[in-house]
Motif scaffolding. Structure first.
Motif, PDB file in Angstrom:
ATOM      1  N   ALA A   1       0.820  -1.206   0.000  1.00 24.88           N
ATOM      2  CA  ALA A   1       0.000   0.000   0.000  1.00 24.88           C
ATOM      3  C   ALA A   1       0.858   1.263   0.000  1.00 24.88           C
ATOM      4  CB  ALA A   1      -0.922   0.006   1.218  1.00 24.88           C
TER       5      ALA A   1
ATOM      6  N   LEU B   1       2.406   2.188   2.763  1.00 20.06           N
ATOM      7  CA  LEU B   1       2.402   2.706   4.135  1.00 20.06           C
ATOM      8  C   LEU B   1       3.723   2.411   4.830  1.00 20.06           C
ATOM      9  CD1 LEU B   1      -1.216   1.680   5.147  1.00 20.06           C
ATOM     10  CD2 LEU B   1      -0.371   4.011   4.965  1.00 20.06           C
TER      11      LEU B   1
ATOM     12  N   SER C   1      -1.198   5.250  -4.791  1.00 18.72           N
ATOM     13  CA  SER C   1      -2.253   5.207  -3.775  1.00 18.72           C
ATOM     14  C   SER C   1      -3.622   5.507  -4.385  1.00 18.72           C
ATOM     15  CB  SER C   1      -1.941   6.133  -2.597  1.00 18.72           C
ATOM     16  OG  SER C   1      -1.432   7.344  -3.027  1.00 18.72           O
TER      17      SER C   1
ATOM     18  N   LEU D   1      -5.368   2.036  -5.588  1.00 22.01           N
ATOM     19  CA  LEU D   1      -5.548   0.902  -4.688  1.00 22.01           C
ATOM     20  C   LEU D   1      -6.572   1.218  -3.613  1.00 22.01           C
ATOM     21  CD1 LEU D   1      -4.072   1.276  -1.628  1.00 22.01           C
ATOM     22  CD2 LEU D   1      -2.047   1.225  -3.033  1.00 22.01           C
TER      23      LEU D   1
ATOM     24  N   TYR E   1      -7.049  -0.135   0.327  1.00 21.07           N
ATOM     25  CA  TYR E   1      -6.442  -0.930   1.389  1.00 21.07           C
ATOM     26  C   TYR E   1      -7.483  -1.164   2.480  1.00 21.07           C
ATOM     27  CZ  TYR E   1      -3.512  -1.814   5.538  1.00 21.07           C
ATOM     28  OH  TYR E   1      -2.968  -2.329   6.683  1.00 21.07           O
TER      29      TYR E   1
END
Lengths: 204, 221
Positions: free
Chosen positions: A48, A50, A73, A76, A78
């Motif tokens: 992701a 992150l 981002s 996607l 998450y």
């Protein structure tokens, strides 16, 4: 095609995994399996964006995601193991916030219906059960067509009927050429490949 | 900017909802300040002398109490992960949250402050400077507070640590805030002190959101 090459993930002092490769192809779910602590959640957070990998790279058709993190981002969704639900807001308000934050419409009735939350749309979410909150979190998947779904134990606390609703949603996503990477212990009856992850207790 | 407005509106409305705690800071502020006449006694000269300092110190402490609301809940329920993936730089997410925090904490303090100052027998000449100084100072408290809140977001019961980190950063605001009021009362003028507060606010706006965003990224890791 979304791929990871030679990924190493270090959390704190601990090497979670080293030299991990994976390929997620359109239409086929990549199912992460392995014991607790094998790094399934870490891999999903890495995918992701992150977390940052200590070594290795994540690529979309050969282009590293670090070249344009915003584009990554944007394509996607998450779904972590926390539900990101505000107890003071209704189910509809919660979902509408995430929809509009992503530039979508304020009307989220369809997404709520797709996980069977229609009758609960105007209930404060602090009154919802764990499974209902989970479905509200999963309803974000139905908000906008995103290419890549990253799912961390998506079926935890869901009943059999809800698992079926979710599996139908996931099948439709795969059928439309979407990608799924999911950590799950439940057989979801999806076209999928398994990535077996081993636990790695060595220190860095 | 749409995403910025969404986060601002969500945080502001959450603060006024059940358990949001929007009124708590101002209630704490009013109660703390009213304790001083009870503790010190009703001598008007003494109260007049301490009024500026008491109002400012109480405002700092009231702001501190509300800081855990900034990121803690979003961190614990996973919303912060999703905000970090939102189509908005994390620094602007922080700025939107600071703006909502100021609206629900700083602004009520600003409105209550002149009334409390009168209660403490502050010279009427200082009230204008008090309002102006708080108008410039309370946003700084929100932004500096966000840095501390972001650093301690992963710490369980990080409230005391947050206080220790943030209070030293608040000292300049306290000094120039009090000096502005005393300057206005003594006739020397509040302007230089207000200008320094304005400069601090611009500096905080320019650097604070980025520092807080970097700390949040560290804690999401």
């Amino acid at each position: 095609m979304f791929a990871g090459n030679d990924l190493t993930c270090i959390r704190g002092e601990r090497v979670v995994f080293r030299g991990l490769d994976f390929v997620a192809a359109p239409g086929v779910a990549l199912v992460l399996q392995g014991p607790n602590g094998a790094g399934k959640s870490s891999l999903l957070r890495l995918a992701a964006g992150l977390l940052t990998a200590a070594e290795g790279a994540l690529t979309w058709n050969g282009t590293a995601i670090t070249q344009d993190p915003d584009a990554h981002s944007a394509c996607l969704v998450y779904v972590g193991h926390l539900d990101a639900v505000k107890p003071a807001l209704t189910a509809r308000e919660n979902l509408a916030f995430w929809s509009r934050l992503g530039g979508g419409p304020a009307e989220v009735g369809g997404a709520l219906e797709s996980l069977g939350l229609g009758p609960l749309a105007d209930v404060r979410t602090r009154l919802l059960s764990a499974g209902e909150r989970r479905r509200l979190n999963l309803a974000r998947l139905a908000l906008r067509p995103a290419k890549l779904w990253l799912l961390d134990e998506p079926t935890v606390s869901l009943d059999a009927a809800s698992v079926a609703l979710f599996a139908a949603l996931a099948r439709a996503h795969l059928g439309a050429g979407g990608l799924i990477i999911a950590a799950t212990h439940v057989a979801l009856d999806l076209p999928g490949r398994v990535l077996a992850m081993r636990s790695n207790a060595r220190a860095a | 900017m749409n995403a910025f407005a969404r986060i601002f509106a969500r945080d502001a409305s959450l603060a006024f909802r059940h358990g949001g705690g929007a009124g708590l800071a101002v209630a704490f502020f009013v109660l703390t300040v009213t304790l001083f006449p009870l503790g010190i006694g009703p001598e008007t000269q003494i109260l007049e002398r301490v009024s500026a300092g008491v109002v400012w110190v109480a405002a700092l402490l009231a702001t501190l109490l509300s800081l855990d609301r900034l990121f803690q809940a979003d961190y614990e329920d996973g919303s912060l992960d999703l905000l970090a993936l939102a189509p908005l730089p994390l620094a602007l997410v922080v700025l939107a949250k600071c703006a909502a925090h100021w609206l629900t904490t700083g602004l009520p303090l600003l409105i209550a402050a002149p009334v409390l100052a009168l209660l403490l027998n502050m010279d009427a000449g200082g009230l204008g400077a008090l309002v102006l100084a708080m108008l410039l100072g309370t946003p700084i408290l929100s932004i500096f507070g966000a840095i501390g809140a972001a650093l301690t977001v992963g710490v369980r019961r990080g409230g005391v640590l947050l206080t220790i980190l943030v209070l030293p950063l608040y000292i300049p605001v306290l000094i120039f805030g009090v000096c502005a009021i005393e300057g206005a009362i003594s006739g020397l003028g509040a302007r230089p002190h207000l200008l320094v507060l304005g400069a601090l606010l611009l500096g905080a706006l320019a650097l604070g959101p980025w520092a807080a965003a970097a700390s949040l990224r560290l804690n999401l890791d």
